[in-house]
Enzyme design. Structure first.
Site, PDB file in Angstrom:
ATOM      1  N   GLY A 164       0.792  -0.992   0.101  1.00  0.00           N
ATOM      2  CA  GLY A 164      -0.071   0.060   0.003  1.00  0.00           C
ATOM      3  C   GLY A 164       0.791   1.343   0.006  1.00  0.00           C
ATOM      4  O   GLY A 164       2.122   1.358  -0.010  1.00  0.00           O
ATOM      5  N   SER A 209      -4.643   6.674  13.693  1.00  0.00           N
ATOM      6  CA  SER A 209      -5.114   7.875  12.819  1.00  0.00           C
ATOM      7  C   SER A 209      -5.422   9.172  13.721  1.00  0.00           C
ATOM      8  O   SER A 209      -5.969   8.837  14.799  1.00  0.00           O
ATOM      9  CB  SER A 209      -6.136   7.465  12.064  1.00  0.00           C
ATOM     10  OG  SER A 209      -6.638   8.637  11.350  1.00  0.00           O
ATOM     11  N   TYR A 262     -14.976   3.478  10.142  1.00  0.00           N
ATOM     12  CA  TYR A 262     -13.355   3.463  10.077  1.00  0.00           C
ATOM     13  C   TYR A 262     -12.784   3.891  11.423  1.00  0.00           C
ATOM     14  O   TYR A 262     -11.828   3.221  11.936  1.00  0.00           O
ATOM     15  CB  TYR A 262     -13.093   4.219   8.988  1.00  0.00           C
ATOM     16  CG  TYR A 262     -11.751   4.371   8.827  1.00  0.00           C
ATOM     17  CD1 TYR A 262     -10.825   3.438   8.529  1.00  0.00           C
ATOM     18  CD2 TYR A 262     -11.022   5.969   9.391  1.00  0.00           C
ATOM     19  CE1 TYR A 262      -9.341   3.659   8.480  1.00  0.00           C
ATOM     20  CE2 TYR A 262      -9.745   5.958   9.101  1.00  0.00           C
ATOM     21  CZ  TYR A 262      -8.703   4.828   8.787  1.00  0.00           C
ATOM     22  OH  TYR A 262      -7.519   5.298   8.799  1.00  0.00           O
ATOM     23  N   LYS A 294     -10.119   1.956  14.616  1.00  0.00           N
ATOM     24  CA  LYS A 294      -8.834   2.719  15.109  1.00  0.00           C
ATOM     25  C   LYS A 294      -8.920   2.709  16.464  1.00  0.00           C
ATOM     26  O   LYS A 294      -7.924   2.174  17.316  1.00  0.00           O
ATOM     27  CB  LYS A 294      -8.466   3.855  14.462  1.00  0.00           C
ATOM     28  CG  LYS A 294      -8.201   3.788  12.859  1.00  0.00           C
ATOM     29  CD  LYS A 294      -6.971   2.784  12.649  1.00  0.00           C
ATOM     30  CE  LYS A 294      -6.784   2.694  11.096  1.00  0.00           C
ATOM     31  NZ  LYS A 294      -5.850   1.778  10.796  1.00  0.00           N
TER      32      LYS A 294
END
Ligand code: NAD
Ligand code: UFG
Length: 331
Positions: free
Chosen positions: A10, A124, A148, A152
């Protein structure tokens, strides 16, 4: 002894593998190419002049993980693999919770079975939620506004639990701010599928003529010019943060949470101007309504990264734009 890099094909993973090779590390990569492509692996070899074992497959495949840990002596895991599109996570929450959380549990179980006790995790700035005041410090309360973000927050808690249960375990939770830029070689960079959600990939598509303008989401925030402010960080600086975190994990046990940003905020219009200057291309824009869920400002307090990891970002916004333009516009 090797370092397993999940999601190593990635955007951030590929740059990190290149930097890890510069530090003489041995690497094994696991990726299912759900958001990347095999040609990146050749580019990593080309840049670094180094080879590595690659396993194509899903991190939720327990048999595959068992094979990886049996065939290699894995001393640490740098865990990038995960799905990362905020909007998509709202539409497909179960897919996000399964891939990101269940996937992490599978990796942690394989680590446990093989006595591997170091993980560097891609968290994040999204875990700072909507209620904290900038600059964000690591001790602030975490929350999220979408699946999302919750993955995290939950994975951070899972790793805290692992470290509480096993005093020999070391987990470094790296909270990334907004990574942009690309490797100086122009061989690797970010390649989003479909219409980009993020600002820099969108700017690139306007600069190369694919779209005729950028929508600037709001110009009435309480910021320097009314547009949203973010802490953009060069992906190579971010990658270097991982080599520093790995060194730290080898010397320390327990959980450590660290922001990886520059500590400086840049507005949407400032980024547009910097990109135009670096690329020589025009980026026409129109002011559009605010994007739901956006906050006005997001930037890091970076003192802990310096103190704990001895790391700080080296590149500025002009470097980020120049490297991004070289990669994406093949300048
Ligand atoms: P990316 O999508 O480019 O890389 C993630 C890689 O993981 C991809 O190559 C994908 O194919 C792989 N992958 C996904 N699910 C997998 C699975 N189940 N098994 C095996 N491989 C799988 O994303 P990126 O920008 O490099 O982000 C890396 C990590 O950093 C992610 O966890 C992301 O959430 C986190 N992060 C990214 C940003 C950002 O803005 N790019 C910001 C904060 C945090
Ligand atoms: N923006 C525009 N037009 C666009 C895209 C973005 O004006 O077409 C603006 C946004 O409103 C924001 C800024 O550009 O003010 C940056 O937006 P991004 O989507 O690039 O980045 P965000 O900070 O909103 O989100 C990113 C990641 C999320 C992560 C979050 C916090 O995409 O996954 O950082 O770390 F959760």
């Amino acid at each position: 002894m090797s370092v397993l890099v999940t999601g190593g094909a990635g955007f951030i993973g590929s740059h990190t593998v290149v930097q890890l090779f510069e530090h003489g590390e041995e690497i094994v990569i696991l990726d299912n190419f759900s958001n990347s492509s095999p040609d990146v692996l050749d580019k990593i070899r080309q840049i670094s002049g180094r080879d590595f074992r690659f396993y194509e497959g899903d991190m939720r495949d327990r048999e595959l993980l068992e094979r990886i840990f049996t065939e290699n002596e894995i001393e640490a895991v740098i865990h990038f693999a995960g799905l990362k599109a905020v909007g998509e996570s709202v539409e497909k929450p179960l897919e996000y919770y399964d891939n990101n959380i269940n996937g992490t549990l599978c990796v942690l179980e394989a680590m446990k079975a093989h006595g591997c006790k170091r993980m560097i995790f891609s968290s994040s700035a999204t875990v700072y939620g909507n209620d904290n005041k900038v600059p964000f410090t690591e001790d602030m309360k975490t929350s999220a506004t979408n699946p999302y973000g919750w993955t995290k927050v939950f994975i951070e808690h899972i790793l805290e639990g692992v470290c509480t249960s096993d005093r020999e375990f070391s987990a470094v939770l790296l909270r990334y701010f907004n990574p942009i830029g690309a490797h100086k070689s122009g061989l690797i960079g970010e390649k989003p599928n479909g219409i980009p959600n993020n600002l820099m990939p969108y700017i690139v598509k306007v600069a190369n003529g694919e779209y005729d303008h950028l929508n600037v989401f709001g110009d009435d925030y309480d910021t320097v010019d009314g547009t949203g402010v973010r802490d953009y960080i060069h992906v190579v600086d971010l990658a270097d943060g991982h080599t520093a975190a790995l060194e730290y994990a080898r010397k320390n046990k327990g959980v450590q949470t660290v922001n990886l940003g520059t500590g400086r905020g840049t507005s949407v219009l400032e980024l547009v101007k910097a990109f135009e200057k670096a690329s020589g291309k025009k980026v026409p824009y129109v002011i559009a309504p605010r994007r739901p869920g956006d906050i006005a400002e997001c930037y890091a307090d970076v003192s802990k990264a310096k103190e704990v990891l001895g790391w700080q970002a080296k590149y500025d916004i002009d470097d980020m734009c120049a490297d991004n333009a070289r990669w994406a516009l093949k300048l």
